[in-house]
Design a protein around this motif. Structure first.
Motif, PDB file in Angstrom:
ATOM      1  N   LYS A  23       1.138  -1.205   0.077  1.00 16.39           N
ATOM      2  CA  LYS A  23       0.047   0.087  -0.040  1.00 16.39           C
ATOM      3  C   LYS A  23       0.799   1.344  -0.166  1.00 16.39           C
ATOM      4  CE  LYS A  23      -4.233  -2.090   0.757  1.00 16.39           C
ATOM      5  NZ  LYS A  23      -3.792  -3.505   0.611  1.00 16.39           N
ATOM      6  N   ILE A  24       0.650   2.206  -0.657  1.00 20.58           N
ATOM      7  CA  ILE A  24       1.421   3.418  -1.038  1.00 20.58           C
ATOM      8  C   ILE A  24       1.366   4.122   0.201  1.00 20.58           C
ATOM      9  CG2 ILE A  24       1.121   3.655  -3.339  1.00 20.58           C
ATOM     10  CD1 ILE A  24      -0.775   5.905  -2.716  1.00 20.58           C
ATOM     11  N   GLY A  25       0.505   4.055   1.297  1.00 19.13           N
ATOM     12  CA  GLY A  25       0.304   5.018   2.517  1.00 19.13           C
ATOM     13  C   GLY A  25       1.405   4.151   3.604  1.00 19.13           C
ATOM     14  N   GLU A  26       1.783   2.990   3.179  1.00 17.96           N
ATOM     15  CA  GLU A  26       2.802   2.152   3.979  1.00 17.96           C
ATOM     16  C   GLU A  26       4.267   2.800   3.914  1.00 17.96           C
ATOM     17  OE1 GLU A  26       2.065  -1.783   3.376  1.00 17.96           O
ATOM     18  OE2 GLU A  26       0.310  -1.732   4.354  1.00 17.96           O
ATOM     19  N   ILE A  27       4.477   3.094   2.612  1.00 21.19           N
ATOM     20  CA  ILE A  27       5.644   3.549   2.229  1.00 21.19           C
ATOM     21  C   ILE A  27       5.766   5.035   2.540  1.00 21.19           C
ATOM     22  CG2 ILE A  27       7.435   3.873   0.277  1.00 21.19           C
ATOM     23  CD1 ILE A  27       6.121   1.342  -0.790  1.00 21.19           C
ATOM     24  N   LEU A  28       4.781   5.968   2.079  1.00 21.84           N
ATOM     25  CA  LEU A  28       4.747   7.213   2.120  1.00 21.84           C
ATOM     26  C   LEU A  28       3.593   7.603   3.090  1.00 21.84           C
ATOM     27  CD1 LEU A  28       5.055   8.118  -1.630  1.00 21.84           C
ATOM     28  CD2 LEU A  28       7.001   8.420   0.238  1.00 21.84           C
ATOM     29  N   PRO A  29       3.887   8.102   4.514  1.00 28.57           N
ATOM     30  CA  PRO A  29       2.693   8.203   5.233  1.00 28.57           C
ATOM     31  C   PRO A  29       1.597   9.167   5.239  1.00 28.57           C
ATOM     32  CG  PRO A  29       4.763   7.798   6.357  1.00 28.57           C
ATOM     33  CD  PRO A  29       5.017   7.732   5.171  1.00 28.57           C
ATOM     34  N   GLN A  30       2.202  10.274   4.162  1.00 27.68           N
ATOM     35  CA  GLN A  30       1.379  11.286   3.809  1.00 27.68           C
ATOM     36  C   GLN A  30       0.239  11.071   3.110  1.00 27.68           C
ATOM     37  OE1 GLN A  30       4.523  10.799   3.131  1.00 27.68           O
ATOM     38  NE2 GLN A  30       5.740  12.832   2.565  1.00 27.68           N
ATOM     39  N   LEU A  31       0.296   9.517   2.386  1.00 27.67           N
ATOM     40  CA  LEU A  31      -0.669   9.269   1.426  1.00 27.67           C
ATOM     41  C   LEU A  31      -1.421   8.044   2.043  1.00 27.67           C
ATOM     42  CD1 LEU A  31       1.140   9.270  -1.891  1.00 27.67           C
ATOM     43  CD2 LEU A  31      -0.257  10.841  -1.064  1.00 27.67           C
ATOM     44  N   SER A  32      -1.580   7.908   3.571  1.00 27.10           N
ATOM     45  CA  SER A  32      -2.196   7.040   4.430  1.00 27.10           C
ATOM     46  C   SER A  32      -3.882   7.002   3.978  1.00 27.10           C
ATOM     47  CB  SER A  32      -1.588   6.930   5.723  1.00 27.10           C
ATOM     48  OG  SER A  32      -2.037   8.116   6.474  1.00 27.10           O
ATOM     49  N   TYR A  33      -4.255   8.261   3.899  1.00 28.64           N
ATOM     50  CA  TYR A  33      -5.529   8.352   3.557  1.00 28.64           C
ATOM     51  C   TYR A  33      -6.165   7.594   2.540  1.00 28.64           C
ATOM     52  CZ  TYR A  33     -10.015  10.678   2.078  1.00 28.64           C
ATOM     53  OH  TYR A  33     -11.246  11.048   1.837  1.00 28.64           O
TER      54      TYR A  33
END
Length: 294
Positions: A23-33
């Motif tokens: 999941k992209i939010g797991e790599i880039l927390p800014q996109l965890s939404y």
């Protein structure tokens, strides 16, 4: 540029640094939404993320933003999506829709996972091993360089009835200046000879495994089972006259590019153009006919 971004992700996957299903939010927390978007969705253009150029233009760039001196970068995209959480156009993998946003985010993933800048990673892992000595990531307004024999891109001015640099056309400021610091969806500069080296590499397993190459050129499958005509950074076409074709175009004010690989017949068409106006046409179909004596 997208084919290089995608290839870099495949390299990182084979190094064990990430998985396509992360999941992209797991790599880039800014996109965890955006909980359900995976790296594969970004690679395949199936994420549903809205276009960052429109988002930045409406939510970040205002009357206080000086187009000529303040240049957006990939962090600005992440910050704006984190702050405003723009709605998805569709749920991940429900549709295919070409997305510059996805590939800009992939560049940020490359930087986060590798610890190198996008430019450094591509140079070290792709351009240098393939001896692509005239290929590099270049943000001309953000970090100007003196590059010998650099081909500037020209647009046609209807008012002046002449070709001129897009820098001088006010309506293009957002592309020419404001978005010049964003990488991943563009900014790779190359030559036809270097791109032929790149094409030759894609017939080998010099940089990634056969499985990696197969994944790059594999049609994505949507939730309803439909196959798209896109893999990882390449359009895919099965042509009754020419066999399997992988291709991709690219454009930015002043520039148009095109690469097409006919893998059943080992023919490659590479076109780079530094003139962009309403009459500009890429003669790929005519060149196909010449190559096949049609």
């Amino acid at each position: 540029s997208k084919q290089f971004t995608a290839f870099a992700i495949v390299i990182l996957k084979e190094k064990g640094k990430l998985k396509y299903e992360d999941k992209i939010g797991e790599i880039l927390p800014q996109l965890s939404y955006y909980k359900n978007i995976t790296g594969r969705n970004l690679l395949n253009h199936t994420s549903g993320l809205p276009d960052y150029m429109k988002i930045l233009d409406s939510l970040l760039i205002d009357e206080t933003w000086d187009n000529k001196t303040k240049i957006a970068n990939n962090k600005d995209i992440l910050d704006v999506y984190e702050k405003y959480k723009p709605s998805l156009l569709f749920e991940p993998n429900e549709k295919w829709e070409y997305s510059n946003t996805g590939y800009a985010i992939l560049a940020s993933i490359i930087e986060k996972v590798s610890g190198k800048s996008y430019a450094e990673f591509l140079k070290a892992e792709i351009f240098k091993p393939l001896k692509m000595n005239n290929t590099f990531v270049y943000t001309r307004r953000l970090k100007p360089q003196n590059i010998k024999n650099y081909a500037f891109g020209y647009v046609y001015s209807d008012s002046l009835k002449t070709n001129q640099l897009p820098d001088q056309v006010k309506v293009l400021d957002i592309y020419v200046y404001t978005l010049d610091g964003i990488v991943g969806d563009g900014t790779v500069n190359s030559t036809i000879n270097d791109l032929l080296k790149w094409d030759r590499n894609l017939y080998t397993n010099q940089l990634v495994s056969k499985n990696g190459i197969d994944e790059i050129f594999n049609n994505a499958t949507l939730n309803n089972g439909t196959k798209t005509k896109y893999g990882f950074g390449w359009m895919i076409d099965n042509n009754e006259n020419f066999g399997t074709i992988f291709n991709h175009s690219g454009s930015w004010p002043g520039y148009i590019s095109f690469i097409e690989r006919h893998i059943d017949n080992d023919k490659t068409i590479i076109l780079l153009q530094n003139n962009d106006n309403k009459n500009t046409k890429i003669p790929s179909k005519q060149i196909r006919d010449i190559l096949y004596n049609i």
